[in-house]
Scaffold this active site. Structure first.
Site, PDB file in Angstrom:
ATOM      1  CE  LYS A  27      52.369  32.015  36.263  1.00  0.00           C
ATOM      2  NZ  LYS A  27      51.528  32.341  35.310  1.00  0.00           N
ATOM      3  N   GLY A 100      48.395  29.657  30.441  1.00  0.00           N
ATOM      4  CA  GLY A 100      47.961  30.543  29.245  1.00  0.00           C
ATOM      5  C   GLY A 100      49.067  30.985  28.726  1.00  0.00           C
ATOM      6  NE  ARG A 128      43.191  31.736  30.555  1.00  0.00           N
ATOM      7  CZ  ARG A 128      44.548  32.037  30.963  1.00  0.00           C
ATOM      8  NH1 ARG A 128      44.994  31.311  31.619  1.00  0.00           N
ATOM      9  NH2 ARG A 128      44.632  33.415  30.882  1.00  0.00           N
ATOM     10  CB  SER A 173      46.714  40.349  25.607  1.00  0.00           C
ATOM     11  OG  SER A 173      47.472  39.232  25.927  1.00  0.00           O
ATOM     12  CD  GLN A 175      49.184  35.014  28.461  1.00  0.00           C
ATOM     13  OE1 GLN A 175      47.955  34.716  27.851  1.00  0.00           O
ATOM     14  NE2 GLN A 175      49.476  34.835  29.646  1.00  0.00           N
ATOM     15  CG  ASP A 326      48.514  37.836  36.564  1.00  0.00           C
ATOM     16  OD1 ASP A 326      47.489  37.780  35.903  1.00  0.00           O
ATOM     17  OD2 ASP A 326      49.740  37.646  36.175  1.00  0.00           O
ATOM     18  CE  LYS A 353      44.317  38.050  32.785  1.00  0.00           C
ATOM     19  NZ  LYS A 353      45.738  38.252  32.000  1.00  0.00           N
ATOM     20  NE  ARG A 357      43.294  34.958  38.493  1.00  0.00           N
ATOM     21  CZ  ARG A 357      44.492  34.837  37.851  1.00  0.00           C
ATOM     22  NH1 ARG A 357      45.118  36.186  37.279  1.00  0.00           N
ATOM     23  NH2 ARG A 357      45.012  34.142  37.789  1.00  0.00           N
ATOM     24  NE  ARG A 400      48.585  35.228  39.087  1.00  0.00           N
ATOM     25  CZ  ARG A 400      49.966  34.920  39.537  1.00  0.00           C
ATOM     26  NH1 ARG A 400      50.206  35.069  40.768  1.00  0.00           N
ATOM     27  NH2 ARG A 400      50.758  34.672  38.411  1.00  0.00           N
TER      28      ARG A 400
HETATM   29  C1  S3P Z   1      51.622  37.269  31.177  1.00  0.00           C
HETATM   30  C2  S3P Z   1      50.681  38.167  30.770  1.00  0.00           C
HETATM   31  C3  S3P Z   1      49.530  38.713  31.274  1.00  0.00           C
HETATM   32  C4  S3P Z   1      49.160  37.936  32.951  1.00  0.00           C
HETATM   33  C5  S3P Z   1      50.156  36.512  32.831  1.00  0.00           C
HETATM   34  C6  S3P Z   1      51.292  36.382  32.226  1.00  0.00           C
HETATM   35  C7  S3P Z   1      52.738  37.132  30.431  1.00  0.00           C
HETATM   36  O1  S3P Z   1      48.250  37.906  30.625  1.00  0.00           O
HETATM   37  O2  S3P Z   1      47.966  38.001  33.095  1.00  0.00           O
HETATM   38  O3  S3P Z   1      49.679  35.751  33.822  1.00  0.00           O
HETATM   39  O4  S3P Z   1      53.787  36.466  30.957  1.00  0.00           O
HETATM   40  O5  S3P Z   1      52.708  37.681  29.038  1.00  0.00           O
HETATM   41  P1  S3P Z   1      47.901  38.740  29.463  1.00  0.00           P
HETATM   42  O6  S3P Z   1      48.522  38.934  28.409  1.00  0.00           O
HETATM   43  O7  S3P Z   1      46.561  37.734  28.892  1.00  0.00           O
HETATM   44  O8  S3P Z   1      46.988  39.785  29.878  1.00  0.00           O
END
Ligand code: S3P
Length: 448
Positions: A27, A100, A128, A173, A175, A326, A353, A357, A400
């Site tokens: 993903k 997210g 979120r 993170s 992200q 995750d 999340k 969770r 999940r």
């Molecule tokens: C992800 C980072 C993670 C993960 C998410 C995918 C990504 O989140 O939980 O499913 O693709 O960068 P966080 O960056 O909030 O930890």
């Protein structure tokens, strides 16, 4: 706003799980492949893209921002990008559904372009926290119109010229790191991200593959320092997406807890920032072997073979959390079948999340007669040789949670029901069929 009808699902124990499977594409890599394809000049081709709801939302957003995105009959996705700096203002709100990653990374894209875009999502995504991404974007010059608490729906307007930033990410993170780096693509000069705790590095690896000047070093404090030179011309790529280790986790744990099972999951991404669950399962004594390990397209992959066996409880250290963030829900299921206690530390990020969770897992364990203790950022699970099951689990729009407790039902004494399996489509199309092919018994009562 995306609204789906709830669709309860139920899993039963039965025969051992046997066979060889592939799970859908990763993903994280799928989202990024579409986004960087949209920012490159020319056509990027993507094989093995995860064709799930989350990723389709990102594809739709890339179209709305000016890229052409289509799938040819051979299953390859073609993205014709517009180039960094040339995104088009979308006509309608960008809907990210449950995702997210999609929402936060595209905020980085939009935030440094002189365009206005509104971001919306489902009830889970609208709860979120987005401030973690909006704070650095505000420092780069992005205007944010959001309700109190920086939640969706919100509208971003990027500046004429974004300011490159040096930013230390306050939470572990990927992200947040990625949103800042992606915004930095359209800022003149060097954008720097300092990462005290390393997280998945797909953005860095893939941007480098697209020809961006991006360099990672370590400072004296041992933190990762990532420097990106802005306004590159990104070169289109041919990308093959490896299979998602976070999805592979479900058949792997199911086989470990179901007597007589032997399952191989092929072509799984083995990026070291993603393999914390496999390390933990091995420490628990799992018969888990990695075969045919190889390097493809800048990422490590391999086949994972697991056989049912006795597991024992372990303590999972807090510093492992980013590499299995995750996977805690499904680890809790493995822990329920282990001898002794499994203690998981450093779980604060689980609270933000797709659902909280930590409390969703604790509630699911309780509903199924599994002894556990939930702390502010910890979870302790006391394993047992027979696990009752028989409960109904509230999934809170969290794929999940749904998949983890369906795995529980495959090995528990009594069937396990999840109140809504519809969110599984956000990340794992074909989940039920995959388990069916292994001999697992998962049903959607009422489905045609
Ligand atoms: C992800 C980072 C993670 C993960 C998410 C995918 C990504 O989140 O939980 O499913 O693709 O960068 P966080 O960056 O909030 O930890």
């Amino acid at each position: 706003m995306t609204v789906q009808a709830a669709s309860p699902m139920i899993s039963h124990s039965g025969q051992p799980l046997k066979g060889e499977v592939r799970v859908p594409g990763d993903k994280s890599i799928s989202h990024r492949a579409l986004m960087f394809g949209a920012l490159a000049v020319g056509e990027t081709r993507i094989s093995g893209l995860l064709e799930s709801e989350d990723v389709h939302h990102t594809g739709d957003a890339m179209r709305a921002l000016g890229a052409s995105v289509h799938r040819s009959d051979d299953g390859v996705w073609h993205v014709r990008g517009v180039g960094v700096g040339a995104l088009r203002e979308p006509e309608n709100a960008l809907d990210f559904g449950n995702a997210g990653t999609g929402a936060r990374l595209v905020m980085g894209m939009v935030g440094s372009h002189p365009i206005t875009a509104t971001f919306i999502g489902d009830a889970s995504l609208s709860k979120r926290p987005m401030g973690r991404v909006l704070d650095p974007l505000r420092q780069m010059g992005t205007q944010v119109l959001a309700r109190a608490g920086d939640r969706l729906p919100l509208t971003l307007r990027g500046p004429e010229t974004a300011m490159p930033l040096s930013y230390r990410v306050p939470v572990p993170s990927a992200q947040v790191k990625s949103a800042v780096l992606i915004a930095g693509l359209n800022a003149p000069g060097v954008t720097t991200v300092i990462e005290p705790v390393p997280t998945r590095d797909h953005t860095e690896r893939m941007l480098s593959g697209f020809g961006a000047d991006i360099v990672t070093t370590q400072n004296e404090a041992g933190e990762r320092v990532i420097r990106l030179t802005g306004q590159p011309e990104l070169t289109p790529q041919d990308i093959t997406v490896p299979c998602d280790p976070s999805s592979a986790a479900f058949p792997i744990v199911a086989a470990l807890i179901t007597p007589g099972s032997e399952v191989t999951v092929r072509d799984v991404l083995l990026n070291p920032h993603r393999t914390g669950l496999f390390t933990t399962l091995r420490e628990m004594g799992a018969d888990l072997e990695i075969l045919n390990e190889r390097e493809t397209g800048g990422e490590r992959l391999g086949d994972i073979r697991v056989r049912h066996g006795v597991l024992k409880g372990v303590t999972v250290p807090a510093d492992r959390a980013p590499s299995m963030i995750d996977e805690y829900p499904v680890l809790a299921i493995a822990a329920a079948f282990a001898q002794g206690e499994t203690v998981m530390l450093g779980l604060e990020e689980l609270r933000v999340k797709e659902s909280d969770r930590l409390s969703a897992v604790a509630a699911g364990l309780k509903a199924n007669g599994i002894d556990h203790e939930e702390g502010a950022d910890t979870l302790l699970v006391r394993g047992a040789s027979t696990v009752p099951g028989g409960g109904t689990v509230v999934t809170h729009l969290d794929h999940r949670i749904a998949m983890s407790f369906l795995v529980l039902g495959l090995a528990a004494q009594a069937p396990v029901t999840v109140d809504d399996g519809a969110p599984i489509a956000t990340s794992f199309p074909g989940f039920t069929q995959l388990f069916e092919s292994l001999g697992g018994n998962i049903e959607t009562p009422g489905a045609a």
